[in-house]
Design a protein around this motif. Structure first.
Motif, PDB file in Angstrom:
ATOM      1  N   ILE A 125       0.797  -1.067   0.066  1.00  0.00           N
ATOM      2  CA  ILE A 125       0.078  -0.121   0.207  1.00  0.00           C
ATOM      3  C   ILE A 125       0.957   1.291   0.190  1.00  0.00           C
ATOM      4  O   ILE A 125       1.852   1.207   0.730  1.00  0.00           O
ATOM      5  N   GLY A 126       0.409   2.357  -0.849  1.00  0.00           N
ATOM      6  CA  GLY A 126       1.149   3.296  -0.702  1.00  0.00           C
ATOM      7  C   GLY A 126       0.477   4.721  -1.277  1.00  0.00           C
ATOM      8  O   GLY A 126      -0.547   4.606  -1.712  1.00  0.00           O
ATOM      9  N   CYS A 127       0.953   5.934  -0.917  1.00  0.00           N
ATOM     10  CA  CYS A 127       0.276   6.973  -1.214  1.00  0.00           C
ATOM     11  C   CYS A 127       0.684   7.838  -2.325  1.00  0.00           C
ATOM     12  O   CYS A 127       0.235   8.868  -2.946  1.00  0.00           O
ATOM     13  N   THR A 128       2.097   7.423  -2.585  1.00  0.00           N
ATOM     14  CA  THR A 128       2.841   8.437  -3.798  1.00  0.00           C
ATOM     15  C   THR A 128       3.000   7.241  -4.994  1.00  0.00           C
ATOM     16  O   THR A 128       3.310   6.131  -5.120  1.00  0.00           O
ATOM     17  N   ASN A 167      -2.109   5.212  -9.828  1.00  0.00           N
ATOM     18  CA  ASN A 167      -2.880   4.749  -8.593  1.00  0.00           C
ATOM     19  C   ASN A 167      -3.968   3.606  -9.016  1.00  0.00           C
ATOM     20  O   ASN A 167      -4.482   3.612 -10.095  1.00  0.00           O
TER      21      ASN A 167
END
Length: 183
Positions: A125-128, A167
């Motif tokens: 999981i990541g935001c960038t 994303n």
């Protein structure tokens, strides 16, 4: 005694004491020749529980065929198939009886162990974007790998790193391969 192979015509002439004769001729009554026992198989190596097809190519054709698959099982008939339940190398023997002649032929078949496919990933999981993911291959029994990262890209590396540029949620598929076997 016949010293040379071939088809022989037999003639019998019977004469009685009065000089009367009778003749009977039987064309190709005696046949002598080598029987060439041989067979083909659909694969020289296969996976456990996957049938291998065997084809009797014996010349002359016909006769009674008995197959010994090397794992304690047998079959009769011209063209059987057989699935092995344990990996290893087996000697397959075909015995053919035809016109009072019996001969055999043997070949080996290798049954490969089935690989298991497993992996881990970090991070998941990541935001960038891009998200750089390191995949660790935990498979066993494989000699090569095929990765599908779920974003229309793939790799054959053992434990690849992959950067996700968009994303989203991705389904990653790892196929572990050992010869013709995969998992």
């Amino acid at each position: 005694i016949y010293n040379v192979g071939g088809a022989y015509t037999v003639t019998l002439i019977a004469t009685n004491t009065n000089g009367c004769k009778d003749t009977i001729i039987k064309p190709s009554f005696v046949n002598i020749g080598p029987m060439l026992v041989n067979f083909t198989k659909s694969s020289g190596s296969a996976c456990k529980n996957v049938p291998i097809s065997f084809t009797n190519t014996t010349l002359p054709a016909g006769g009674n065929s008995t197959w010994y698959f090397g794992d304690g099982t047998t079959a009769t008939g011209t063209n059987p198939s057989h699935a092995y339940t344990t990996s290893g190398t087996y000697t397959v023997k075909l015995i053919v009886s035809n016109n009072n002649c019996t001969d055999s032929s043997s070949q080996t078949v290798t049954i490969l162990p089935s690989p298991t496919s497993n992996f881990s990933a970090n991070p998941t999981i990541g935001c960038t974007v891009p998200l750089n993911v390191q995949f660790t291959n935990l498979s066993t029994g494989a000699t090569s790998y095929s990765w599908d990262f779920g974003d229309q890209t793939n790799s054959s590396a053992t434990s690849p790193a992959h950067a996700y540029a968009v994303n989203g949620d991705y389904t990653v598929v790892l196929t572990a391969i050992n010869g013709s076997c995969s998992a």
